[in-house]
Design a protein around this motif. Structure first.
Motif, mmCIF file in Angstrom:
data_model
loop_
_atom_site.group_PDB
_atom_site.id
_atom_site.type_symbol
_atom_site.label_atom_id
_atom_site.label_comp_id
_atom_site.label_asym_id
_atom_site.label_seq_id
_atom_site.Cartn_x
_atom_site.Cartn_y
_atom_site.Cartn_z
ATOM 1 N N ILE A 147 0.817 -1.222 0.000
ATOM 2 C CA ILE A 147 0.000 0.000 0.000
ATOM 3 C C ILE A 147 0.845 1.265 0.000
ATOM 4 C CG2 ILE A 147 -1.930 -1.150 1.142
ATOM 5 C CD1 ILE A 147 -1.050 0.529 3.707
ATOM 6 N N GLY A 148 2.139 1.091 0.197
ATOM 7 C CA GLY A 148 3.023 2.248 0.251
ATOM 8 C C GLY A 148 4.459 1.813 0.424
ATOM 9 N N ILE A 149 5.291 2.796 0.703
ATOM 10 C CA ILE A 149 6.723 2.541 0.845
ATOM 11 C C ILE A 149 7.275 3.425 1.959
ATOM 12 C CG2 ILE A 149 7.397 4.222 -0.910
ATOM 13 C CD1 ILE A 149 9.483 2.103 -1.820
ATOM 14 N N ILE A 150 8.253 2.907 2.678
ATOM 15 C CA ILE A 150 8.889 3.661 3.766
ATOM 16 C C ILE A 150 10.160 4.312 3.246
ATOM 17 C CG2 ILE A 150 10.034 3.496 6.015
ATOM 18 C CD1 ILE A 150 8.074 1.200 6.663
ATOM 19 N N HIS A 151 10.294 5.591 3.520
ATOM 20 C CA HIS A 151 11.518 6.332 3.211
ATOM 21 C C HIS A 151 12.205 6.606 4.546
ATOM 22 C CE1 HIS A 151 10.103 6.910 -0.881
ATOM 23 N NE2 HIS A 151 8.941 7.275 -0.377
ATOM 24 N N SER A 152 13.377 5.999 4.729
ATOM 25 C CA SER A 152 14.096 6.153 5.988
ATOM 26 C C SER A 152 15.564 6.449 5.693
ATOM 27 C CB SER A 152 13.966 4.886 6.838
ATOM 28 O OG SER A 152 14.900 3.903 6.439
ATOM 29 N N PRO A 153 16.300 6.902 6.706
ATOM 30 C CA PRO A 153 17.728 7.161 6.497
ATOM 31 C C PRO A 153 18.564 5.875 6.487
ATOM 32 C CG PRO A 153 17.129 7.689 8.749
ATOM 33 C CD PRO A 153 15.858 7.329 8.026
ATOM 34 N N TYR A 154 17.946 4.733 6.795
ATOM 35 C CA TYR A 154 18.676 3.480 6.906
ATOM 36 C C TYR A 154 18.722 2.775 5.548
ATOM 37 C CZ TYR A 154 17.100 4.677 11.574
ATOM 38 O OH TYR A 154 16.807 5.351 12.722
ATOM 39 N N LYS A 155 19.904 2.674 4.987
ATOM 40 C CA LYS A 155 20.052 2.063 3.663
ATOM 41 C C LYS A 155 20.387 0.574 3.746
ATOM 42 C CE LYS A 155 19.443 6.142 2.003
ATOM 43 N NZ LYS A 155 18.081 6.573 1.951
ATOM 44 N N THR A 156 20.887 0.128 4.888
ATOM 45 C CA THR A 156 21.242 -1.281 5.070
ATOM 46 C C THR A 156 20.732 -1.760 6.431
ATOM 47 O OG1 THR A 156 23.349 -0.837 6.181
ATOM 48 C CG2 THR A 156 23.387 -0.949 3.754
ATOM 49 N N LYS A 157 20.689 -3.091 6.601
ATOM 50 C CA LYS A 157 20.278 -3.663 7.890
ATOM 51 C C LYS A 157 21.215 -3.222 9.008
ATOM 52 C CE LYS A 157 20.076 -7.962 6.272
ATOM 53 N NZ LYS A 157 19.877 -9.426 6.220
ATOM 54 N N GLU A 158 22.482 -3.072 8.674
ATOM 55 C CA GLU A 158 23.477 -2.691 9.679
ATOM 56 C C GLU A 158 23.260 -1.257 10.180
ATOM 57 O OE1 GLU A 158 24.381 -6.080 7.574
ATOM 58 O OE2 GLU A 158 24.316 -4.106 6.623
ATOM 59 N N GLN A 159 22.715 -0.380 9.356
ATOM 60 C CA GLN A 159 22.476 1.013 9.748
ATOM 61 C C GLN A 159 21.221 1.159 10.608
ATOM 62 O OE1 GLN A 159 22.205 2.996 5.957
ATOM 63 N NE2 GLN A 159 24.396 3.482 5.921
ATOM 64 N N ALA A 160 20.289 0.255 10.473
ATOM 65 C CA ALA A 160 19.009 0.357 11.181
ATOM 66 C C ALA A 160 19.177 0.002 12.658
ATOM 67 C CB ALA A 160 17.985 -0.568 10.541
ATOM 68 N N PRO A 161 18.432 0.680 13.537
ATOM 69 C CA PRO A 161 18.474 0.300 14.963
ATOM 70 C C PRO A 161 17.830 -1.073 15.161
ATOM 71 C CG PRO A 161 16.771 1.927 14.584
ATOM 72 C CD PRO A 161 17.501 1.769 13.286
ATOM 73 N N ARG A 162 18.123 -1.700 16.297
ATOM 74 C CA ARG A 162 17.559 -3.030 16.574
ATOM 75 C C ARG A 162 16.037 -3.000 16.666
ATOM 76 N NH1 ARG A 162 20.452 -7.258 17.366
ATOM 77 N NH2 ARG A 162 22.653 -7.122 17.825
ATOM 78 N N GLN A 163 15.492 -1.909 17.170
ATOM 79 C CA GLN A 163 14.039 -1.754 17.317
ATOM 80 C C GLN A 163 13.650 -0.337 16.932
ATOM 81 O OE1 GLN A 163 11.936 -4.228 18.087
ATOM 82 N NE2 GLN A 163 13.639 -5.640 18.341
#
Length: 144
Positions: free
Chosen positions: A6-22
């Motif tokens: 239904i949509g798409i998320i635009h976030s500053p995290y480009k990789t799994k490693e950049q994303a916070p755990r939660q």
């Protein structure tokens, strides 16, 4: 069974490693773009302060059934933890709704990788989303 994006998320995290755990660990502002076909579904969404955001872990491994968590050195089954790697990587965040700009929801509290497909959004309601027994425990602690 068929899921529809239904949509798409635009976030500053480009990789799994950049994303916070939660998502709860993130103060970054993210944007949830809802596709034109589903804009009508946003009617009255501003009444919610928090949103349950369900999205697809498009970079997750679907082969993993056990994993290590940050809380233990003993492997757990993926159904006993919040790992993004699981047979059906349907992921969940409870995000704070900051603003609405047309078909874009401005939120905080997302750990999704940029480009993650959104599969559903629901309003978070403390009255129905916190189990009754837990609410009673919280009230006891707060009233002490």
């Amino acid at each position: 069974m068929e899921l529809v994006k239904i949509g798409i998320i635009h976030s500053p995290y480009k990789t799994k490693e950049q994303a916070p755990r939660q998502g709860a660990d993130s103060e970054e502002v993210c944007y949830i773009e809802i596709f034109e076909k589903y804009i009508e579904g946003l009617k009255d969404i501003e009444e919610a302060r928090y949103l349950i955001v369900l999205y697809w872990g498009h970079q997750s491994s679907r082969e993993v059934l056990t994993t290590l968590t940050p809380f233990s050195d003993v492997p757990k089954g993926v159904f006993a933890c919040r790992s993004p790697n699981r047979p059906n990587p349907i992921l969940l965040d409870i995000a704070e709704l900051i603003d609405i700009k047309g078909n874009v929801l401005v939120v905080k509290g997302i750990d999704a990788i940029d480009g993650s497909p959104v599969i559903d959004i629901k309003p978070y309601y403390e009255r129905i989303d916190i189990p009754k027994g837990l609410k009673e425990e919280i009230f006891k602690v707060q009233s002490k």
